[in-house]
Design an enzyme around this catalytic site. Structure first.
Site, PDB file in Angstrom:
ATOM      1  CE  LYS A  66      -2.439   1.771   3.564  1.00 13.84           C
ATOM      2  NZ  LYS A  66      -3.577   2.003   4.476  1.00 13.84           N
ATOM      3  NE  ARG A 109      -5.105  -1.202   7.042  1.00 15.76           N
ATOM      4  CZ  ARG A 109      -4.322  -0.360   7.722  1.00 15.76           C
ATOM      5  NH1 ARG A 109      -4.757   0.263   8.806  1.00 15.76           N
ATOM      6  NH2 ARG A 109      -3.106  -0.130   7.298  1.00 15.76           N
ATOM      7  CD  GLN A 137     -10.398   4.740  10.205  1.00 21.29           C
ATOM      8  OE1 GLN A 137     -10.016   5.182   9.127  1.00 21.29           O
ATOM      9  NE2 GLN A 137     -10.972   3.556  10.334  1.00 21.29           N
ATOM     10  CG  ASN A 158     -12.548  15.158  18.794  1.00 20.03           C
ATOM     11  OD1 ASN A 158     -11.567  14.404  18.781  1.00 20.03           O
ATOM     12  ND2 ASN A 158     -12.751  16.054  17.856  1.00 20.03           N
ATOM     13  N   GLY A 218      -5.165   5.252  16.978  1.00 25.07           N
ATOM     14  CA  GLY A 218      -4.698   6.478  16.324  1.00 25.07           C
ATOM     15  C   GLY A 218      -3.198   6.555  16.147  1.00 25.07           C
ATOM     16  CE  LYS A 224      -0.115  10.345  13.522  1.00 31.18           C
ATOM     17  NZ  LYS A 224      -0.991   9.609  12.606  1.00 31.18           N
ATOM     18  N   GLY A 290      -3.411  -1.016  17.959  1.00 30.81           N
ATOM     19  CA  GLY A 290      -3.625  -1.242  16.523  1.00 30.81           C
ATOM     20  C   GLY A 290      -2.778  -0.288  15.702  1.00 30.81           C
TER      21      GLY A 290
END
Ligand code: NAD
Length: 319
Positions: A66, A109, A137, A158, A218, A224, A290
């Site tokens: 990808k 995904r 997302q 948020n 995220g 991050k 993830g």
């Protein structure tokens, strides 16, 4: 080779397809049948990022890459900021097989990965879903999570609260009550999905109750961070791929701080193939880090290609 453009993906790949493909991929990785190649990621300047995620699944006969990245000026041009394409090759000959639009596939995904983790690691009686983040997302994550457990309500936080009504609309579409909350009220959640581009921790250990499952989605690059390392230190930590978890995933910070060791992190595929029991008690906090692996992208792209061929869709070109 077959070209399957972005516009066809929604009609070819469902969230259920993505769940099955990602689950099978994580299991293949755990069996040693599939592996990801090192990630290449480059800063292009002016906030633009570009990179390549690739891998080989010997059992599923997938080889590919990808190519994609983040282009912050796109929103003003009416495009989403994340742009990607997946290229599949014949693993026996190296000949190109397909080029597939990767934007919706990435969303599907990624949502599927957190849903697999909820399916396998959250308590069966989970009722309250917490979402930290409300960007592109977040709605996909909410929809996928709602398929994994019978949630009764959703709470959301948020940094930019004006984005939360859009997430509330997704909850309403699913028939779930939605409430915007401050972070300490995340203690009410049985499952929390974090999906922000935050550079520093928002969710602290004190915001999470015993027995919660977190899917931290995220953090997919160095620098991050979404949750406090102390939270990972007291949790059982699972991931898609350990090598990515400790370098570009949420665990990078806890590992660097010495609060978590690489050896303590378990690939969720180990749970899928029955080599690890997963959650051990109702009080345990479980975290799924993830990070997003290239094999996930190849797996969902392969579904798109198979469906397109069955239905005579896409554009066949000579190579
Ligand atoms: P987006 O740009 O649409 O949304 C960004 C979100 O982060 C918004 O909710 C925004 O309010 C929040 N945010 C921004 N700065 C923040 C800060 N300083 N503190 C806390 N929150 C902040 O992005 P998206 O497409 O929704 O993706 C969200 C994140 O998920 C990104 O970091 C993206 O790279 C990552 N991602 C990961 C995977 C994976 O496989 N793990 C896949 C896709 C996207």
């Amino acid at each position: 080779m077959l070209i399957v453009p972005e516009a066809l993906i929604a009609s070819l790949v469902s969230p259920e397809d993505a769940f099955a493909a990602v689950e099978a991929t994580f299991a293949a990785m755990a069996r040693g049948d599939a592996y990801n190649f090192p990630v290449v990621r480059e800063a292009l300047g002016e906030g633009r990022q570009y990179g390549f995620k690739s891998g080989l699944d010997r059992a599923g006969k997938q080889l590919g890459v990808k190519a994609g990245g983040y282009f912050p000026g796109n929103a003003e041009k009416g495009m989403i900021n994340h742009q990607s394409s997946v290229f599949l090759f014949d693993p026996d000959t190296g000949r190109p097989v397909a080029m597939v639009g990767g934007n919706l596939l990435t969303a599907l995904r990624t949502a599927a990965a957190s849903a697999v983790s909820i399916d396998r690691l959250a308590r069966g009686d989970a009722k309250v879903l917490g979402i930290v983040g409300a960007g592109h997302q977040a709605g996909f994550q909410l929809r996928a999570a709602a398929r994994a457990r019978r949630f009764e309500r959703v709470i959301g936080w948020n940094l930019h609260p004006e984005m939360l009504p859009r997430l509330g609309a997704v909850a309403a579409d699913l028939g779930l009550p939605f409430e915007s909350v401050e972070l300490p009220r995340m203690r009410e959640a049985d499952v929390i999905v974090t999906i922000t581009s935050s550079p520093a921790a928002s969710l602290m250990a004190e915001h999470v109750s015993p027995g919660t499952h977190l899917a931290c989605m995220g953090t997919d690059t160095k620098g991050k961070q979404e949750v406090e390392p102390a939270l990972l230190a007291k949790a059982s930590v699972f991931t898609d791929e350990v090598a990515q978890s400790v370098t570009i995933g949420e665990a990078q910070h806890a590992v660097a701080a010495g609060a978590l060791s690489e050896a303590d992190i378990v690939a969720v595929g180990q749970v899928l193939i029955g080599a690890h029991p997963g959650r051990r008690s109702a009080e345990e906090i479980t975290v799924f880090d993830g990070t997003g692996v290239g094999l996930q992208d190849l797996a969902v792209a392969a579904v798109a290609v198979a469906r397109a061929r069955e239905r005579g869709m896409g554009m066949e070109v000579g190579v």
